[in-house]
Scaffold this active site. Structure first.
Site, PDB file in Angstrom:
ATOM      1  N   HIS A   1      -8.268  -0.099  27.283  1.00 53.87           N
ATOM      2  CA  HIS A   1      -7.125   0.960  28.071  1.00 53.87           C
ATOM      3  C   HIS A   1      -7.776   1.598  29.044  1.00 53.87           C
ATOM      4  O   HIS A   1      -7.067   2.783  29.410  1.00 53.87           O
ATOM      5  CB  HIS A   1      -6.202   1.473  26.971  1.00 53.87           C
ATOM      6  CG  HIS A   1      -5.669   0.613  25.797  1.00 53.87           C
ATOM      7  ND1 HIS A   1      -5.066  -0.596  26.349  1.00 53.87           N
ATOM      8  CD2 HIS A   1      -5.681   0.890  24.629  1.00 53.87           C
ATOM      9  CE1 HIS A   1      -4.749  -1.051  25.122  1.00 53.87           C
ATOM     10  NE2 HIS A   1      -5.291  -0.207  24.062  1.00 53.87           N
TER      11      HIS A   1
ATOM     12  N   ARG B   1      20.238  30.768  23.830  1.00 53.00           N
ATOM     13  CA  ARG B   1      20.581  29.530  23.557  1.00 53.00           C
ATOM     14  C   ARG B   1      21.521  29.241  22.577  1.00 53.00           C
ATOM     15  O   ARG B   1      21.539  30.041  21.734  1.00 53.00           O
ATOM     16  CB  ARG B   1      19.322  28.481  23.431  1.00 53.00           C
ATOM     17  CG  ARG B   1      18.200  28.488  24.520  1.00 53.00           C
ATOM     18  CD  ARG B   1      18.575  27.799  25.545  1.00 53.00           C
ATOM     19  NE  ARG B   1      17.578  27.856  26.437  1.00 53.00           N
ATOM     20  CZ  ARG B   1      16.685  26.547  26.683  1.00 53.00           C
ATOM     21  NH1 ARG B   1      16.592  25.782  25.622  1.00 53.00           N
ATOM     22  NH2 ARG B   1      15.892  26.836  27.692  1.00 53.00           N
TER      23      ARG B   1
ATOM     24  N   ARG C   1      -0.533   3.554  26.049  1.00 56.33           N
ATOM     25  CA  ARG C   1       0.624   3.596  26.062  1.00 56.33           C
ATOM     26  C   ARG C   1       1.091   4.150  27.620  1.00 56.33           C
ATOM     27  O   ARG C   1       2.310   3.870  28.082  1.00 56.33           O
ATOM     28  CB  ARG C   1       1.606   4.208  25.358  1.00 56.33           C
ATOM     29  CG  ARG C   1       1.924   3.494  24.143  1.00 56.33           C
ATOM     30  CD  ARG C   1       2.372   4.244  22.922  1.00 56.33           C
ATOM     31  NE  ARG C   1       1.176   4.706  21.854  1.00 56.33           N
ATOM     32  CZ  ARG C   1       1.487   5.191  20.778  1.00 56.33           C
ATOM     33  NH1 ARG C   1       2.743   5.457  20.315  1.00 56.33           N
ATOM     34  NH2 ARG C   1       0.654   5.755  19.941  1.00 56.33           N
TER      35      ARG C   1
ATOM     36  N   ARG D   1      13.366  10.713  17.410  1.00 59.48           N
ATOM     37  CA  ARG D   1      11.857  10.694  16.719  1.00 59.48           C
ATOM     38  C   ARG D   1      12.362  10.943  15.336  1.00 59.48           C
ATOM     39  O   ARG D   1      13.461  10.883  14.765  1.00 59.48           O
ATOM     40  CB  ARG D   1      11.163  11.578  17.365  1.00 59.48           C
ATOM     41  CG  ARG D   1      11.869  12.896  17.692  1.00 59.48           C
ATOM     42  CD  ARG D   1      10.676  13.792  18.323  1.00 59.48           C
ATOM     43  NE  ARG D   1      10.092  13.774  19.449  1.00 59.48           N
ATOM     44  CZ  ARG D   1      10.810  14.229  20.522  1.00 59.48           C
ATOM     45  NH1 ARG D   1      11.891  14.930  20.636  1.00 59.48           N
ATOM     46  NH2 ARG D   1      10.220  14.247  21.870  1.00 59.48           N
TER      47      ARG D   1
ATOM     48  N   PRO E   1      -1.494  13.750  20.822  1.00 61.12           N
ATOM     49  CA  PRO E   1      -1.761  15.179  21.458  1.00 61.12           C
ATOM     50  C   PRO E   1      -0.681  16.152  21.873  1.00 61.12           C
ATOM     51  O   PRO E   1      -0.001  16.101  22.535  1.00 61.12           O
ATOM     52  CB  PRO E   1      -2.627  14.605  22.985  1.00 61.12           C
ATOM     53  CG  PRO E   1      -2.561  13.247  23.133  1.00 61.12           C
ATOM     54  CD  PRO E   1      -1.722  12.615  21.982  1.00 61.12           C
TER      55      PRO E   1
END
Length: 289
Positions: free
Chosen positions: A101, A162, A120, A272, A2
């Site tokens: 779950h 930044r 999870r 990732r 999500p």
DNA sequence: ATGAATACCTGAGAGC
DNA sequence: TGCTCTCAGGTATTCA
């Protein structure tokens, strides 16, 4: 997984099906889903039972139910929720079989249940005192691109101060919220911009374009995701139609880029993956480009 | 200020 | 078949 659009679908579902109802009973099936409620599960139950949901709000990927003491009453507090990687909310009849779950069940005054399921357990719920307008726990989260008060000029100023890679910057929820790995890759592909481009050297028009594409990707996903839940079933999972049909970068390793035909690459990045087109999104060589 | 590493989690899938 | 390993990744926290 999500991200903002999926969370917004859940917010709409809660606004439609839960707002106006009183929570009569709270059952905690797994205390780990209340990890962020520091006072513990018993305190959570005590504070939430008897409260009436008067609104559903969202900032970025955080969602909260504004709770008051009466149906028409002013809300001052909130039940703050994050779906994490795998969180779902479902509205069910009490006798419906529990989902896999199931972690927390909130019984409503008409007998239905608002159920929080989360494989999870990266997500969770907490009670936020005086959190109705904006829970203090998430005061550090920036406005998201679908927020009418999101300030593009301020974003441009801040991102150029930044000195980091552009993807790292848009995943930073204190700079802009709601963007996760999938929509980050999609927006960068659309601009196009390599994920490691240095924020300090981005041109004004590149920032403007990036922001436009981030918003577009989210609005498109929301338009598709918003059509996929029925009246009694509020659900979010990683398999909205958007994921199946419309991704042009994320998860497309080896597939030809839809713009130029060059095979999409995958790099390990921030624990990732990053998917990118080596032709359209050339890797910067000195950080300046 | 920035970022890197780590902890938190389960289950699907791969490889043996 | 069953074991071990890898991967998926958002956020808070701690350390460099």
């Amino acid at each position: 997984m999500p991200e903002l659009p999926e969370v917004e679908v859940v917010r709409l579902g809660i606004a439609d099906h839960v707002v106006g109802h009183t929570i009569t009973r709270v059952v905690v099936h797994d205390v780990r889903s209340l990890r962020r409620h520091l006072a513990g599960p018993a305190d959570f139950v005590h504070r939430v039972e008897g409260r009436t949901v008067v609104g559903a709000a969202r900032r970025g990927k955080y969602l909260w139910m504004q709770v008051g003491d009466w149906t028409e009453g002013e809300a001052s507090d909130a039940v703050l929720c994050h779906l994490g990687m795998s969180g779902q909310f479902l509205v069910s009849e009490a006798d419906a079989p529990p989902p896999r779950h199931l972690r927390v069940a909130l019984t409503l005054d008409d007998g239905r249940e608002l159920r929080f399921a989360d494989q999870r357990i990266f997500g969770g719920m907490s009670f936020s005192e005086d959190g109705a307008e904006l829970p203090p726990e998430i005061a550090h989260i920036a406005r998201d691109p679908l927020d009418p008060l999101f300030d593009p000029a301020e974003f441009a100023t801040r991102i150029r101060k930044r000195q980091t890679g552009v993807k790292r910057a848009i995943l930073d929820q204190t700079l802009i919220s709601g963007v996760g790995n999938i929509y980050a890759d999609e927006a960068l592909w659309r601009v196009p911009l390599h994920y490691a481009r240095n924020t300090r050297h981005l041109r004004a028009r590149e920032i403007e374009s990036l922001l436009g594409h981030v918003g577009d990707v989210m609005r498109e996903a929301l338009a598709q995701g918003g059509t996929s839940f029925d009246a009694l079933y509020v659900n979010v999972n990683g398999n909205s139609g958007y994921f199946d049909r419309s991704l042009q970068a994320y998860g497309q390793e080896g597939r030809p880029c839809e713009r130029c035909g060059t095979p999409i690459r995958r790099d390990a990045f921030m624990n990732r993956s990053s998917f990118w087109c080596p032709h359209c999104q050339p890797r910067p060589r000195n950080g300046k480009f």
